[in-house]
Write an enzyme that holds these catalytic residues in place. Structure first.
Site, short mmCIF file in Angstrom:
data_model
loop_
_atom_site.label_atom_id
_atom_site.label_comp_id
_atom_site.label_asym_id
_atom_site.label_seq_id
_atom_site.Cartn_x
_atom_site.Cartn_y
_atom_site.Cartn_z
N GLU A 1 0.82 -1.20 0.00
CA GLU A 1 0.00 0.00 0.00
C GLU A 1 0.86 1.26 0.00
O GLU A 1 1.75 1.40 0.84
CB GLU A 1 -0.90 0.03 1.24
CG GLU A 1 -1.89 -1.11 1.34
CD GLU A 1 -2.70 -1.04 2.62
OE1 GLU A 1 -3.82 -1.55 2.64
OE2 GLU A 1 -2.21 -0.46 3.62
N CYS A 2 0.59 2.16 -0.91
CA CYS A 2 1.21 3.48 -0.94
C CYS A 2 2.74 3.38 -0.81
O CYS A 2 3.40 2.89 -1.71
CB CYS A 2 0.61 4.37 0.14
SG CYS A 2 0.88 6.14 -0.13
N GLY A 3 3.33 3.79 0.31
CA GLY A 3 4.77 3.70 0.47
C GLY A 3 5.29 2.29 0.34
O GLY A 3 6.41 2.07 -0.14
N MET B 1 4.13 0.13 -1.71
CA MET B 1 4.20 -0.09 -3.16
C MET B 1 5.44 0.58 -3.74
O MET B 1 6.12 0.00 -4.61
CB MET B 1 2.94 0.46 -3.83
CG MET B 1 2.95 0.38 -5.35
SD MET B 1 1.40 0.95 -6.11
CE MET B 1 1.47 2.71 -5.73
N SER C 1 -1.33 -0.81 -4.58
CA SER C 1 -2.15 0.37 -4.84
C SER C 1 -1.71 1.49 -3.92
O SER C 1 -1.10 1.25 -2.86
CB SER C 1 -3.63 0.07 -4.62
OG SER C 1 -4.42 1.24 -4.81
#
Length: 509
Positions: free
Chosen positions: A378-380, A382, A469
């Site tokens: 997720e986010c960081g 990713m 994502s």
């Protein structure tokens, strides 16, 4: 049914001091022996870290979109059974967003206490506070806290500007030394502040002084005040000082009759504000019968680099039978033996050098994916999987090379908003908040929807057992989908469409 009082701490806008005031109240009450539980409205990771340290308990989210009314009610009810005081910090301004803090207050009958920055006003303070209190008839604003007053005289002026039914609960003097450091995503993480406990005690001292500074005329009009004495065995019979400007006054029942609508089973007032009735959405998926993740070990990266973790997510994984194993990549801890991995968001741009110094982490992730085991990034989390990440100074850092592409930190906010994202197993809800932009040749399997019609709409990427994502998912929004993914029951048809004909080679460094 318990008589534990509960209040929503809100404000007319962001930046008024909601977090510091909520933390100060919690710390002050805790120092007096009260059992305090604090919640945060809406998606947030940084404020809850501070509030957890102040209250001594884990801070959970209350969000009518991400979790649904039943989920929020269950969290509140459980906290009330274990506490003498429940505080809910709002998000943004009281009426901002949909669902808003006011919607939450209306759904559960939570009395609202408004925190207002009084630093640049006098009698206008009363006009703004009155507007907050009268804007919607389905919520009740029971008092006001004047933050950043300049003097005793200033505190008297703002207190005298309030109507008789809207008391000044406290007036907190302006003090720059009480501010916490911030960075691009908000407050610096509590775990990075060695003096956080001393700071919280200073906030509590300021709160205690601020309640005494509130004008006698304002505080004498109501029994809405905060507890100042250690509780007896029966919290419902607790008495407190109704503070006036000199710290003296009569005694009455804790918070009078305020703060007990939810916990005494009373219904919230019926009525619509200008924005319509409260927005309440049911949770999407119940926890499956039995323990669908029994025997599954899920490794969760957890340190200053990977810290954006909703406590409710971990609770849910454990409730479904999983063994949650946390580890610190930046400390060089190896990936534990596991069946699935979760890389939450955080600050990889600040810890890129540490990640590269322990490159065995990247190799462990490569081996995990090569074995076909689920990995959620997720986010960081990713960004760590990409070929390269450029920090705010433009310095490029090689990353794991498990997802083709490059990300760059920006000076301005890139995306913010609630998100609804269709996984192959079903819809999950969450939010996005980041300052980076990313380019990858992979095609998204799905694109999120923003319930407030905002521009932020994040992509979902799937390749083999990897799912990535920018969305920070709230697992309780669909437990069945989460169980299916971490249990290994992924939708292979979707992954075939997502991955390129010649997949990015797995890194072995």
């Amino acid at each position: 049914m318990t008589d534990c009082p509960a209040f929503l701490i809100s404000a007319p806008a962001s930046g008024q001091g909601k977090t510091s005031v909520t933390a100060a109240i919690a710390r002050s009450a805790r120092r007096r022996g009260l059992r305090v539980r604090v919640f945060k409205t809406g998606p947030d990771y940084l404020d809850p870290m501070v509030l957890a340290r102040a209250s001594g308990h884990t801070v959970y989210q209350l969000d009518l979109f991400m979790g649904g009314e039943a989920h929020c009610r269950e969290l509140l009810a459980q906290a009330s059974r274990e506490s003498d005081l429940v505080l809910v910090e709002g998000v943004m301004g009281l009426f901002d967003g949909k669902p808003s803090s006011a919607d939450l207050a209306a759904a559960f009958g939570l009395p609202v206490i408004a925190v207002m920055d009084a630093s640049a006003m006098a009698q206008t303070f009363g006009a703004l506070a009155t507007g907050l209190a009268r804007f919607r008839d389905d919520i009740q604003v029971v008092g006001v806290i004047a933050n950043r007053v300049g003097s005793d005289a200033h505190a008297r002026m703002v207190g005298e500007s309030l109507p008789a039914d809207l008391p000044l609960i406290a007036a907190l003097k302006r003090d720059a030394s009480l501010s916490l450091p911030e960075r691009h995503l908000g407050l610096v993480q509590a775990l990075e502040l060695p003096d956080i406990d001393a700071q919280l005690d200073a906030w509590a001292d300021a709160w205690d002084a601020g309640t005494a500074l509130a004008t006698p005329a304002a505080t004498a009009r109501t029994s809405t005040s905060l507890p100042v004495a250690a509780p007896p065995h029966a919290p419902a019979t607790l008495t407190v000082e109704v503070l006036d400007g000199g710290g003296t006054g009569g005694r009455g029942p804790l918070f009078g009759t305020q703060g007990r609508n939810l916990l005494a089973g009373r219904q919230a007032k019926v009525g619509d504000g200008e924005k319509g009735p409260p927005v309440v959405r049911p949770a999407l998926g119940p926890v499956e019968a039995g323990l669908p993740l029994t025997g599954r070990r899920i490794a969760v990266a957890s340190d200053a680099c990977f810290s954006f973790i909703y406590p409710a997510n971990l609770d849910l994984l454990r409730a479904m039978g999983a063994e949650v194993l946390t580890f610190s990549p930046i400390a060089g801890e190896p990936l534990p033996a596991c069946e699935a991995v979760w890389l939450p968001g955080g600050y990889p741009e600040l810890h890129a050098a540490a990640l590269r110094a322990h490159a065995g982490f990247f190799g462990d992730l490569a081996a995990h994916l090569a074995a076909g085991k689920p990995l959620l990034a997720e986010c960081g989390g990713m960004l760590v999987l990409l070929d390269e990440l450029a920090d705010a100074d433009g310095v490029a850092h090689p990353m794991a090379g498990l997802m083709p592409g490059r990300a760059s930190m920006q000076k301005r906010l890139a995306a913010l908003g609630l998100q609804s994202l269709d996984w192959p197993e079903g819809e999950l809800r969450g939010h996005t908040f980041h300052y980076s932009t990313m380019a990858t040749p992979w095609s998204p399997v799905a694109t999120a929807r923003n319930p407030n019609a905002g521009r932020a709409a994040e992509a979902l990427y799937i390749a083999g057992s990897l799912r990535a994502s920018y969305v920070h998912h709230y697992f309780p929004s669909n437990p069945a989908a989460v169980a299916a993914f971490f249990g290994g029951a992924t939708a292979t048809a979707a992954t075939a469409d997502a991955a390129p004909a010649h997949p990015h080679p797995l890194a072995t460094n």
